[in-house]
Structure formats: structure tokens, C-alpha cells
Design a protein around this motif. Sequence first.
Motif, PDB file in Angstrom:
ATOM      1  N   VAL A 104     -66.141  22.163 -22.191  1.00  0.00           N
ATOM      2  CA  VAL A 104     -66.952  22.527 -21.024  1.00  0.00           C
ATOM      3  C   VAL A 104     -68.417  22.447 -21.435  1.00  0.00           C
ATOM      4  O   VAL A 104     -68.916  23.301 -22.161  1.00  0.00           O
ATOM      5  CB  VAL A 104     -66.612  23.944 -20.521  1.00  0.00           C
ATOM      6  CG1 VAL A 104     -67.471  24.288 -19.309  1.00  0.00           C
ATOM      7  CG2 VAL A 104     -65.130  24.054 -20.182  1.00  0.00           C
ATOM      8  N   GLN A 111     -70.297  22.051 -12.384  1.00  0.00           N
ATOM      9  CA  GLN A 111     -69.216  21.626 -11.495  1.00  0.00           C
ATOM     10  C   GLN A 111     -68.280  22.790 -11.190  1.00  0.00           C
ATOM     11  O   GLN A 111     -67.853  22.973 -10.047  1.00  0.00           O
ATOM     12  CB  GLN A 111     -68.436  20.477 -12.140  1.00  0.00           C
ATOM     13  CG  GLN A 111     -69.202  19.178 -12.206  1.00  0.00           C
ATOM     14  CD  GLN A 111     -68.546  18.166 -13.118  1.00  0.00           C
ATOM     15  OE1 GLN A 111     -67.628  18.492 -13.866  1.00  0.00           O
ATOM     16  NE2 GLN A 111     -69.006  16.928 -13.065  1.00  0.00           N
ATOM     17  N   LEU A 112     -67.982  23.577 -12.213  1.00  0.00           N
ATOM     18  CA  LEU A 112     -67.105  24.730 -12.031  1.00  0.00           C
ATOM     19  C   LEU A 112     -67.740  25.741 -11.088  1.00  0.00           C
ATOM     20  O   LEU A 112     -67.073  26.282 -10.203  1.00  0.00           O
ATOM     21  CB  LEU A 112     -66.818  25.382 -13.386  1.00  0.00           C
ATOM     22  CG  LEU A 112     -65.936  26.632 -13.359  1.00  0.00           C
ATOM     23  CD1 LEU A 112     -64.558  26.315 -12.779  1.00  0.00           C
ATOM     24  CD2 LEU A 112     -65.806  27.213 -14.767  1.00  0.00           C
ATOM     25  N   ALA A 130     -60.219  30.854 -10.398  1.00  0.00           N
ATOM     26  CA  ALA A 130     -60.250  30.307 -11.755  1.00  0.00           C
ATOM     27  C   ALA A 130     -58.836  30.214 -12.326  1.00  0.00           C
ATOM     28  O   ALA A 130     -58.484  29.223 -12.984  1.00  0.00           O
ATOM     29  CB  ALA A 130     -61.124  31.180 -12.643  1.00  0.00           C
ATOM     30  N   GLY A 133     -57.012  27.276 -10.723  1.00  0.00           N
ATOM     31  CA  GLY A 133     -57.463  26.008 -11.290  1.00  0.00           C
ATOM     32  C   GLY A 133     -56.840  25.754 -12.648  1.00  0.00           C
ATOM     33  O   GLY A 133     -56.444  24.623 -12.971  1.00  0.00           O
ATOM     34  N   ASP A 134     -56.719  26.812 -13.445  1.00  0.00           N
ATOM     35  CA  ASP A 134     -56.109  26.675 -14.767  1.00  0.00           C
ATOM     36  C   ASP A 134     -54.618  26.345 -14.651  1.00  0.00           C
ATOM     37  O   ASP A 134     -54.097  25.529 -15.413  1.00  0.00           O
ATOM     38  CB  ASP A 134     -56.304  27.970 -15.561  1.00  0.00           C
ATOM     39  CG  ASP A 134     -55.801  27.844 -16.982  1.00  0.00           C
ATOM     40  OD1 ASP A 134     -56.319  26.998 -17.722  1.00  0.00           O
ATOM     41  OD2 ASP A 134     -54.869  28.591 -17.359  1.00  0.00           O
TER      42      ASP A 134
END
Length: 199
Positions: A104, A111-112, A130, A133-134
Motif C-alpha cells: 500500500v 484510492q482506499l 474495510a 474489501g479484505d
Amino acid sequence: MPLRREQVVEAALELLDEVGLDGFTTRALTDRLGVQRGALYWHVKSKQELLAAVTELVLRPVFADDGREGGDWADDLVEYAHRLRDAMLAHRDGARLVAAHVTVNRSGVEQLARALERYTSQGIPVPVAARWGDIISSYVTGYVLQEQTAPAGTPPADAEPWFPDGHPSSAETFADSVATIVLGMRAEAASLTPASHPG
């Protein structure tokens, strides 16, 4: 003309596509570029840093700005899953590369942050978004890793009774599995407090 970092990374990706991760060496890359090792390490400090940069290049299409604004978070997750799979499948050992070398960086953090803002605007708390997404990233990477390492061939003959209409393709199985995962996330979203419900 001086060697540029972008040239190094692009050449490394081309070499990886030809020989795979196990066959990739910095010596082969310098031979390909026609430079001494010192010229290579002027742009990247180590092989690990180089592979991290290659991974970023592989994943660039996943995060390309498609101009969409305010899409449904579930649709966004499905789109992300398919983009991620396509990006890894486009390159030899793509899933292995991503699993081992994703990092990252500053642009990734930005972007995150933008992605999380889209979720929070629809009432999804940041920790939940989050985690989702993971979950999706881990599933897709594992799925593609299986696709890229499984021996070529047809489904076993004893699978026929279970799939009378023909064994589903890998792409069909992937799409259905992602839909199942997102369905569970929709159920979780529905269980959140009214103030954080996506509506």
C-alpha cells in the motif's frame, strides 16, 4: 536515452509473463534491458521493491477511474471482484505475484480513502467496509491462484450426476460465488442500525 523506472517495471512484467515468478531473475532483466545491474538498482533498491512495483502495474486497471459516481456499494464490490480477477488472469502467476508482493503506497492509500468514502456515504461504517474489501480481495486472490495452478483438463467423470446440464465454467462459478458473498454482506448491512443502513 537514460533508463526510466517505468521502463524497468514494464520490462520486468514482460519477463515475468514469459518465464513466471520461479524463473524471474534480475540478471535476466538486466540482460533484457541491456544495462548493468547498477543501472537497475538506481531505480529499485531490491528485487522485492521491483516486484512490488510490478504488482502495482498489474493492479492498475482494477482501480482505473471509470467515471462512475455514487454507485451501489454491492455493485461496486462485484465490479471490483471481476476487475481484480481479470487483472491477475491477464498475467502469468498473477495471483502469486499479488499475494506475495502487494503493498500500500501513497496512491493506494488515496484510492482506499476514496473507496471508503463511497461506502460511508451510503451508511456503511469504515471498519465494515474495510473488512468486506479484505474478504473479497482474499477470495478473488485465492480463486485465481487455484485457476492458475490447477492442472489443465476436464472435470472428473463422476461429477456428471451433480451437473446434468454440464459443469459450470470457472468464470460462472466465480461470478456465482461472488454473488453469494455479497448477498451475505447485504444481510449484514440490513442488520446495521437504521442510521447506518444503506437504504
